[in-house]
Design a protein around this motif. Structure first.
Motif, short mmCIF file in Angstrom:
data_model
loop_
_atom_site.label_atom_id
_atom_site.label_comp_id
_atom_site.label_asym_id
_atom_site.label_seq_id
_atom_site.Cartn_x
_atom_site.Cartn_y
_atom_site.Cartn_z
N SER A 14 12.16 7.79 -14.91
CA SER A 14 12.59 6.39 -14.94
C SER A 14 13.42 6.05 -13.70
O SER A 14 13.25 4.97 -13.09
N ALA A 15 14.33 6.96 -13.31
CA ALA A 15 15.15 6.72 -12.11
C ALA A 15 14.29 6.69 -10.86
O ALA A 15 14.48 5.83 -9.97
N LEU A 16 13.35 7.61 -10.73
CA LEU A 16 12.49 7.64 -9.55
C LEU A 16 11.61 6.39 -9.46
O LEU A 16 11.38 5.85 -8.37
N LEU A 17 11.12 5.93 -10.61
CA LEU A 17 10.33 4.70 -10.62
C LEU A 17 11.19 3.49 -10.28
O LEU A 17 10.73 2.57 -9.57
N ARG A 18 12.41 3.44 -10.76
CA ARG A 18 13.28 2.30 -10.51
C ARG A 18 13.62 2.19 -9.03
O ARG A 18 13.68 1.08 -8.48
N PHE A 19 13.85 3.31 -8.38
CA PHE A 19 14.16 3.28 -6.95
C PHE A 19 12.90 3.29 -6.08
O PHE A 19 13.00 3.44 -4.86
N ARG A 20 11.73 3.14 -6.73
CA ARG A 20 10.43 3.05 -6.02
C ARG A 20 10.15 4.28 -5.14
O ARG A 20 9.53 4.18 -4.09
N LEU A 21 10.63 5.43 -5.59
CA LEU A 21 10.33 6.67 -4.87
C LEU A 21 8.97 7.23 -5.27
O LEU A 21 8.38 8.01 -4.52
N THR B 225 17.84 23.31 -23.76
CA THR B 225 16.40 23.17 -23.55
C THR B 225 15.90 21.81 -24.04
O THR B 225 15.07 21.17 -23.39
N THR B 226 16.43 21.36 -25.18
CA THR B 226 16.03 20.05 -25.69
C THR B 226 16.47 18.94 -24.75
O THR B 226 15.79 17.92 -24.60
N ALA B 227 17.63 19.11 -24.08
CA ALA B 227 18.07 18.11 -23.12
C ALA B 227 17.07 17.98 -21.97
O ALA B 227 16.76 16.86 -21.53
N TRP B 228 16.56 19.11 -21.49
CA TRP B 228 15.54 19.04 -20.45
C TRP B 228 14.26 18.42 -20.98
O TRP B 228 13.53 17.75 -20.23
N TYR B 229 13.98 18.62 -22.25
CA TYR B 229 12.79 17.99 -22.86
C TYR B 229 12.91 16.47 -22.76
O TYR B 229 11.93 15.78 -22.50
N VAL B 230 14.11 15.95 -22.96
CA VAL B 230 14.33 14.51 -22.86
C VAL B 230 14.31 14.05 -21.42
O VAL B 230 13.76 12.99 -21.08
N LEU B 231 14.88 14.83 -20.51
CA LEU B 231 14.99 14.42 -19.12
C LEU B 231 13.65 14.44 -18.39
O LEU B 231 13.40 13.60 -17.52
N LEU B 232 12.78 15.40 -18.72
CA LEU B 232 11.59 15.63 -17.92
C LEU B 232 10.35 14.89 -18.40
O LEU B 232 9.35 14.87 -17.69
N GLN B 233 10.36 14.34 -19.59
CA GLN B 233 9.15 13.70 -20.09
C GLN B 233 8.79 12.47 -19.26
O GLN B 233 9.64 11.94 -18.53
N PRO B 234 7.53 11.99 -19.34
CA PRO B 234 7.10 10.87 -18.48
C PRO B 234 7.99 9.64 -18.57
O PRO B 234 8.19 8.94 -17.57
N GLY B 235 8.52 9.34 -19.74
CA GLY B 235 9.42 8.20 -19.88
C GLY B 235 10.88 8.60 -19.90
O GLY B 235 11.73 7.82 -20.34
N GLY B 236 11.19 9.80 -19.40
CA GLY B 236 12.55 10.31 -19.43
C GLY B 236 13.41 9.77 -18.32
O GLY B 236 13.01 8.93 -17.51
N VAL B 237 14.62 10.31 -18.25
CA VAL B 237 15.62 9.82 -17.31
C VAL B 237 15.18 10.03 -15.86
O VAL B 237 15.30 9.12 -15.02
N ILE B 238 14.65 11.19 -15.53
CA ILE B 238 14.31 11.50 -14.15
C ILE B 238 13.18 10.61 -13.64
O ILE B 238 13.29 9.96 -12.58
#
Length: 418
Positions: A267-274, A252-265
């Motif tokens: 950040s990746a969507l912003l980087r690929f301009r999606l 659950t904590t891993a999803w907390y890191v992945l889903l936050q506004p500055g998280g991995v998901i």
């Protein structure tokens, strides 16, 4: 020539009867041996699982604070009809009980219980208890009314009488946002105070949504694992089992890191301009559904996979040989044979989701509070074990109802794993 008759044993004592008796004795001995081997586990389950649950459910109807802490007042109000204000005996009993409860340290429990009925009751009881220790008037009724006008209100005494009744339905009513009106009828609480019915609806909605998502995602995976060759299937199923070796809190904590506004998901969507700005994936219903689906998905896959392994491919080949389209054969021949696994997986995921606490607490927002969080709040913060027991009682009832529904639809009690 006379043939001697064979000797006859007494009725029921022949060789066959003796064999049956010895067989029954051996069966009883084997059953007793099995019971003795399982006895430590049964005792452990009884002490650590059954007894605590039973104790919590009993608390949902227990009301001992006022009844045990103020026995004179409880006896005095037992014969009161609820009209107007009771007489001097009730006031004298109240003063004596408050004085003794304050001396023996029971006043805090009584005040907390009465505060559940009316928020300002705690201050009223402590104020009155201080007065009873400092004065001894000839008549307690006028003295207490002069001390605080609330003692001249019939509603104050009605609440004391309700609190002195044990067992009580109050907790069970409060758990569904209902209460007993002054005339004795059951009414709903004010709309701005209703919490629990909406929480139950929200809990069922989230659990049903997670179950549907797990079914949609898990059925194709289970089919793939069941149709692949044995070696490949064994290697891939490790990816399903490995999450069980990881702590629920860690996942659950891993999803907390992945889903936050500055998280991995994001950040990746912003980087690929999606996307142009971070998506709200956490502290809302979306985060709760993602986290719970990820954690509960293996249960669905394993339940369906265990049934699919027992479905012979001969049926599909026969349907195709008779001219059925592969899609039609899959829907009309293969899927019905996997329904017991679907039912078992749906029931398992749904019941587990009903009682989820950690994932909604970390990933959800204010509008995603499930019933398990309210139970934890009542036990840890409010110390209202009676209401927590009532909420737990309804949760168990819901689980039993949904079990019978699932069992009626797909017959999960006939499922055989393996």
């Amino acid at each position: 020539m006379n043939t001697p008759l064979p000797s006859t044993a007494p009725f029921g004592r022949g060789p066959q009867a003796a064999n049956r008796e010895s067989f029954r004795a051996a069966r009883r001995k084997a059953a007793m041996r099995a019971l003795l081997l399982a006895l430590p586990l049964l005792i452990f389950l009884l002490v650590t699982f059954v007894a605590p649950i039973a104790s919590l459910l009993v608390r949902s109807v227990q009301n001992p604070e006022v009844h045990a802490g103020m026995p004179r007042l409880s006896a005095a109000l037992a014969g009161w009809d609820g009209a107007g204000v009771p007489g001097e005996p009730a006031f004298a009993a109240l003063a004596q009980d408050l004085k003794e409860a304050s001396e023996y340290g029971q006043l805090g429990n009584i005040a907390r219980r009465m505060n559940f009925y009316q928020p300002e009751f705690r201050s009223l009881l402590f104020k009155t208890a201080r007065a009873t220790r400092s004065q001894t008037p000839a008549q307690w009724k006028p003295a207490l009314i002069d001390l605080d006008e609330r003692w001249n209100a019939p509603e104050t005494w009605r609440l004391l009488k309700r609190a002195s009744i044990s067992p009580t339905p109050d907790y069970l009513l409060n758990a569904v946002d209902a209460q007993v009106a002054p005339d004795g009828s059951v009414t709903s609480v004010a709309a701005d105070s209703a919490v629990y019915r909406a929480a139950f609806e929200r809990t069922v909605t989230i659990s049903a949504t997670v179950t549907l998502l797990c079914l949609v995602l898990g059925y194709p995976v289970a089919h793939l694992l069941a149709t692949l060759p044995q070696n490949q299937s064994n290697r891939l199923i490790l990816f399903v089992i490995v999450p069980f070796w990881t702590s629920l809190l860690v996942r659950t904590t891993a999803w907390y890191v992945l889903l936050q506004p500055g998280g991995v998901i994001n950040s990746a969507l912003l980087r690929f301009r999606l996307i142009d700005h971070p998506l709200p994936l956490i502290f809302n219903r979306t985060g709760v559904l993602i986290g719970m689906t990820h954690i509960l998905l293996p249960y669905m896959i394993l339940a369906i996979f265990s049934v699919m392994k027992g479905v012979s491919p001969v049926y599909m080949r026969a349907a195709k040989s008779l001219g059925a389209h592969p899609a039609v054969a899959f829907v009309r021949v293969y899927v019905p044979q996997t329904l017991p696994g679907v039912g078992a997986g749906c029931f398992l995921v749904f019941v587990l989701a009903l009682g989820y606490y950690i994932t909604p607490a970390l990933l959800g927002g204010a509008g995603d509070e499930m019933i398990s969080q309210l139970i934890a709040s009542q036990t840890n913060d409010q110390l209202n074990w009676g209401l927590a027991g009532a909420l737990s009682c309804y949760l168990i009832v819901f689980t039993a109802v949904f079990y019978f529904i699932f069992n009626r639809l797909v017959g999960i009690d006939r499922l055989r794993f393996g």
